[in-house]
Scaffold this motif. Structure first.
Motif, PDB file in Angstrom:
ATOM      1  N   LEU A  93       2.735 -81.192  52.009  1.00 60.34           N
ATOM      2  CA  LEU A  93       3.401 -80.979  50.864  1.00 60.34           C
ATOM      3  C   LEU A  93       2.347 -79.938  49.877  1.00 60.34           C
ATOM      4  O   LEU A  93       1.344 -80.497  49.711  1.00 60.34           O
ATOM      5  CB  LEU A  93       3.682 -82.356  50.229  1.00 60.34           C
ATOM      6  N   ALA A  94       3.009 -79.005  49.845  1.00 61.02           N
ATOM      7  CA  ALA A  94       2.013 -77.782  49.145  1.00 61.02           C
ATOM      8  C   ALA A  94       2.933 -77.293  48.030  1.00 61.02           C
ATOM      9  O   ALA A  94       4.160 -77.087  47.939  1.00 61.02           O
ATOM     10  CB  ALA A  94       1.716 -76.692  50.177  1.00 61.02           C
ATOM     11  N   HIS A  95       2.232 -76.709  46.981  1.00 57.17           N
ATOM     12  CA  HIS A  95       2.921 -75.897  45.580  1.00 57.17           C
ATOM     13  C   HIS A  95       3.848 -74.865  46.189  1.00 57.17           C
ATOM     14  O   HIS A  95       3.406 -74.249  47.079  1.00 57.17           O
ATOM     15  CB  HIS A  95       1.672 -75.668  44.777  1.00 57.17           C
ATOM     16  N   PRO A  96       4.777 -74.777  45.867  1.00 59.85           N
ATOM     17  CA  PRO A  96       5.727 -73.610  46.238  1.00 59.85           C
ATOM     18  C   PRO A  96       5.315 -72.416  45.870  1.00 59.85           C
ATOM     19  O   PRO A  96       5.741 -71.445  46.872  1.00 59.85           O
ATOM     20  CB  PRO A  96       6.917 -73.695  45.285  1.00 59.85           C
ATOM     21  N   ARG A  97       4.190 -71.932  45.125  1.00 62.02           N
ATOM     22  CA  ARG A  97       3.641 -71.010  45.202  1.00 62.02           C
ATOM     23  C   ARG A  97       2.492 -70.481  46.181  1.00 62.02           C
ATOM     24  O   ARG A  97       2.080 -69.468  46.492  1.00 62.02           O
ATOM     25  CB  ARG A  97       3.033 -70.661  43.736  1.00 62.02           C
ATOM     26  N   GLY A  98       2.146 -71.671  46.932  1.00 57.90           N
ATOM     27  CA  GLY A  98       1.123 -71.529  47.682  1.00 57.90           C
ATOM     28  C   GLY A  98       1.593 -71.934  49.511  1.00 57.90           C
ATOM     29  O   GLY A  98       0.750 -71.605  50.325  1.00 57.90           O
ATOM     30  N   LEU A  99       2.691 -72.486  49.291  1.00 59.33           N
ATOM     31  CA  LEU A  99       3.410 -73.098  50.724  1.00 59.33           C
ATOM     32  C   LEU A  99       3.166 -71.928  51.788  1.00 59.33           C
ATOM     33  O   LEU A  99       2.732 -72.254  53.002  1.00 59.33           O
ATOM     34  CB  LEU A  99       4.663 -73.731  50.382  1.00 59.33           C
ATOM     35  N   ARG A 100       3.657 -70.775  51.514  1.00 56.51           N
ATOM     36  CA  ARG A 100       3.894 -69.746  52.646  1.00 56.51           C
ATOM     37  C   ARG A 100       2.393 -69.301  52.933  1.00 56.51           C
ATOM     38  O   ARG A 100       2.138 -68.699  54.401  1.00 56.51           O
ATOM     39  CB  ARG A 100       4.585 -68.505  51.960  1.00 56.51           C
ATOM     40  N   HIS A 101       1.324 -69.546  52.368  1.00 57.77           N
ATOM     41  CA  HIS A 101       0.195 -69.027  52.828  1.00 57.77           C
ATOM     42  C   HIS A 101      -0.409 -70.069  53.639  1.00 57.77           C
ATOM     43  O   HIS A 101      -1.430 -69.746  54.259  1.00 57.77           O
ATOM     44  CB  HIS A 101      -0.899 -68.854  51.408  1.00 57.77           C
ATOM     45  N   LEU A 102       0.072 -71.381  53.717  1.00 62.67           N
ATOM     46  CA  LEU A 102      -0.396 -72.407  54.854  1.00 62.67           C
ATOM     47  C   LEU A 102       0.500 -72.204  56.264  1.00 62.67           C
ATOM     48  O   LEU A 102       0.081 -72.354  57.148  1.00 62.67           O
ATOM     49  CB  LEU A 102      -0.354 -73.705  54.173  1.00 62.67           C
ATOM     50  N   VAL A 103       1.765 -71.892  55.941  1.00 64.93           N
ATOM     51  CA  VAL A 103       2.631 -71.552  57.160  1.00 64.93           C
ATOM     52  C   VAL A 103       2.144 -70.231  57.711  1.00 64.93           C
ATOM     53  O   VAL A 103       2.301 -70.070  58.973  1.00 64.93           O
ATOM     54  CB  VAL A 103       4.059 -71.327  56.636  1.00 64.93           C
ATOM     55  N   SER A 139       6.362 -78.914  46.961  1.00 64.05           N
ATOM     56  CA  SER A 139       6.585 -79.808  45.917  1.00 64.05           C
ATOM     57  C   SER A 139       7.227 -79.606  44.677  1.00 64.05           C
ATOM     58  O   SER A 139       7.659 -78.269  44.558  1.00 64.05           O
ATOM     59  CB  SER A 139       5.096 -80.145  45.374  1.00 64.05           C
ATOM     60  N   GLU A 140       7.800 -80.283  43.928  1.00 65.74           N
ATOM     61  CA  GLU A 140       8.446 -80.218  42.688  1.00 65.74           C
ATOM     62  C   GLU A 140       7.738 -80.801  41.612  1.00 65.74           C
ATOM     63  O   GLU A 140       7.099 -81.911  41.611  1.00 65.74           O
ATOM     64  CB  GLU A 140       9.837 -80.715  42.726  1.00 65.74           C
ATOM     65  N   ASP A 141       7.773 -80.233  40.155  1.00 60.54           N
ATOM     66  CA  ASP A 141       7.248 -80.860  39.145  1.00 60.54           C
ATOM     67  C   ASP A 141       7.697 -82.262  38.751  1.00 60.54           C
ATOM     68  O   ASP A 141       8.955 -82.094  38.742  1.00 60.54           O
ATOM     69  CB  ASP A 141       7.370 -79.951  38.007  1.00 60.54           C
ATOM     70  N   GLY A 142       7.098 -83.243  38.575  1.00 59.79           N
ATOM     71  CA  GLY A 142       7.748 -84.456  38.469  1.00 59.79           C
ATOM     72  C   GLY A 142       8.151 -85.267  39.838  1.00 59.79           C
ATOM     73  O   GLY A 142       8.696 -86.441  39.702  1.00 59.79           O
ATOM     74  N   GLN A 143       7.944 -84.783  40.838  1.00 50.84           N
ATOM     75  CA  GLN A 143       8.251 -85.415  42.218  1.00 50.84           C
ATOM     76  C   GLN A 143       7.114 -86.600  42.494  1.00 50.84           C
ATOM     77  O   GLN A 143       6.294 -87.055  41.848  1.00 50.84           O
ATOM     78  CB  GLN A 143       7.646 -84.319  43.306  1.00 50.84           C
ATOM     79  N   HIS A 164      -1.182 -74.363  41.845  1.00 57.85           N
ATOM     80  CA  HIS A 164      -1.869 -75.861  41.848  1.00 57.85           C
ATOM     81  C   HIS A 164      -1.048 -77.169  41.371  1.00 57.85           C
ATOM     82  O   HIS A 164      -0.375 -76.756  40.281  1.00 57.85           O
ATOM     83  CB  HIS A 164      -3.170 -75.607  40.763  1.00 57.85           C
ATOM     84  N   HIS A 165      -1.275 -77.996  41.904  1.00 58.19           N
ATOM     85  CA  HIS A 165      -0.680 -79.252  41.227  1.00 58.19           C
ATOM     86  C   HIS A 165      -1.606 -80.349  41.611  1.00 58.19           C
ATOM     87  O   HIS A 165      -2.531 -80.403  42.256  1.00 58.19           O
ATOM     88  CB  HIS A 165       0.936 -79.463  42.111  1.00 58.19           C
TER      89      HIS A 165
END
Length: 319
Positions: A93-103, A139-143, A164-165
Motif C-alpha cells: 500500500l503506497a502513496h499514489p504518487r510513489g506507487l509506480r516507483h516501487l512497481v 492509498s487514499e486520503d482518509g482510508q 508521503h502518507h
C-alpha cells in the motif's frame, strides 16, 4: 528478543534496520490476532531483520497482510520489493504518487544513482527489486484498513515529500510519521526529553504543506509519534503538542534563515553553516551535554541533505 527488536506495547514493535548507524532508521511491525503489517522497511539490508522479527514472534511470512512505506525515499522503502518476495500474502500500500516507483524502480534507482554513485548505492541500499503490479495498490486520503481487529487511519501528508502518507493506530494512539513530524535521534535525549528538528531533504520540501500535514495529525490528539528516525517520542497528547510547537519554531527559523540566504554567494555552504549554527543553538537550549563537534558529526548527513533540499525549494518558481 533480539537486540534490534523492541516492543512498544501490545502488538507494536520497532525494528532497528541498521541503516547508517544504530538508532537511526526504524521499521515498524504491527501484530493483531495473528495478522501483521510492516510500516516502512529500511533498505534491502534490513530484510533479514524484518523476517527475523516475524520468526521471533512466532509469525509465519504468510501472516503479513500489508507492507506500507510512508514514502518512497530509499531509507524508508528501499527494501519493499525484496521483503515482499518472502511474504506471499502481503500487499503493498503506497502513496499514489510513489506507487509506480516501487512497481518499476528504475527511475528511483537512476535518481539516487546520480547523487550517490553505484558503489555507494550498492553498499547502502542494495539493488532495488520491483513489486508485481498485481500485488500493489495506491492509498487514499482518509482510508481505513485493518490488521486483525486493529484499525489504521491513513492520511495524505505532503510537506516533506508529495508522495508521503502517515498512519494513525487507534489502539496505541500513535502516528507512524515517516519524516513528516521531523527527526529525533536518541543521542540527543536529555532526561528522557527528545530533541526534534524538521527535515528538508530533496526535492519536495514545502513548509506550508508540512505545517498543514502536522496539524492534521495533531487534531487527533495523539499520545505518541513513531518516527522512522528514530523511534517513539511522546507519551501523552500534551507532550506531543509541546514537541509540535518546538518543531514549528525550528521550521520557521529554518525558513527565515533560508530566505535570507537566497542570493548568497556559495549558497550551499552558507546554508550548511547557518543550519549548523541553528541546530547547535537549539541543542544548547535543550541542555544537550554532548560536545558541539560530536553534535555536528551526528547531524552531518542531515545538514548536507537539508541544505540541498532547501536550495531546491528556494529555486522553485513562486506559485
Amino acid at each position: 528478543m533480539p537486540p534490534y527488536l523492541l516492543s512498544l506495547g501490545p502488538g507494536l514493535y520497532r525494528i532497528d534496520t541498521a541503516f547508517q548507524r544504530d538508532d537511526f532508521d526504524a521499521a515498524y511491525l504491527i501484530v493483531d490476532q495473528g495478522r501483521a503489517a510492516f510500516v516502512d522497511t529500511g533498505t534491502n539490508h534490513a530484510v533479514p531483520r524484518l523476517l527475523g522479527a516475524l520468526a521471533h514472534l512466532g509469525l509465519a511470512p504468510e501472516a503479513v497482510d500489508w507492507v506500507i512505506p510512508t514514502h518512497v525515499h530509499l531509507d524508508h522503502a528501499g527494501g519493499v520489493g525484496l521483503l515482499m518476495q518472502s511474504l506471499p500474502q502481503a500487499r503493498l500500500l503506497a502513496h499514489p504518487r510513489g506507487l509506480r516507483h516501487l512497481v518499476d524502480p528504475r527511475a528511483l534507482w537512476a535518481g539516487a544513482l546520480a547523487v550517490y554513485g553505484e558503489q555507494e548505492m550498492l553498499r547502502s541500499y542494495g539493488q532495488l527489486q520491483a513489486v508485481p503490479a498485481e500485488r500493489a495498490e495506491a492509498s487514499e486520503d482518509g482510508q481505513r484498513l485493518r490488521v486483525g481487529s486493529r484499525e489504521l487511519l491513513l492520511i495524505d501528508t505532503p510537506g516533506h515529500a508529495r508522495h508521503h502518507h502517515c498512519l494513525f493506530d487507534a489502539q496505541s494512539g500513535c502516528w507512524f510519521t515517516g519524516d513528516t513530524f521531523g527527526l529525533s535521534y536518541r543521542e540527543f535525549d536529555v532526561d528522557g526529553r527528545p530533541w526534534l528538528f524538521p527535515t528538508s531533504t530533496p526535492v519536495q520540501f514545502d513548509p506550508p504543506a508540512l505545517k498543514q500535514s502536522m496539524q492534521r495529525m495533531l487534531d487527533l490528539q495523539p499520545q505518541g509519534m513513531l518516527l522512522t528516525h528514530f523511534g517513539r517520542i511522546g507519551h501523552s497528547a500534551a507532550e506531543v503538542s509541546a514537541m509540535h510547537l518546538r518543531l514549528l519554531e525550528l521550521l520557521d527559523e529554518t525558513v527565515a534563515l533560508s530566505q535570507a540566504l537566497h542570493g548568497a554567494e556559495n549558497r550551499h555552504e552558507a546554508l550548511k553553516a547557518a543550519l549548523s549554527d541553528l541546530y547547535l543553538r537549539s541543542l544548547a537550549a535543550h541542555g544537550c551535554p554532548l560536545p558541539p563537534e560530536r553534535q555536528l558529526a551526528l547531524l552531518a548527513m542531515d545538514i548536507e541533505l537539508n541544505a540541498q533540499g532547501i536550495g531546491v525549494w528556494l529555486d522553485k518558481p513562486a506559485a
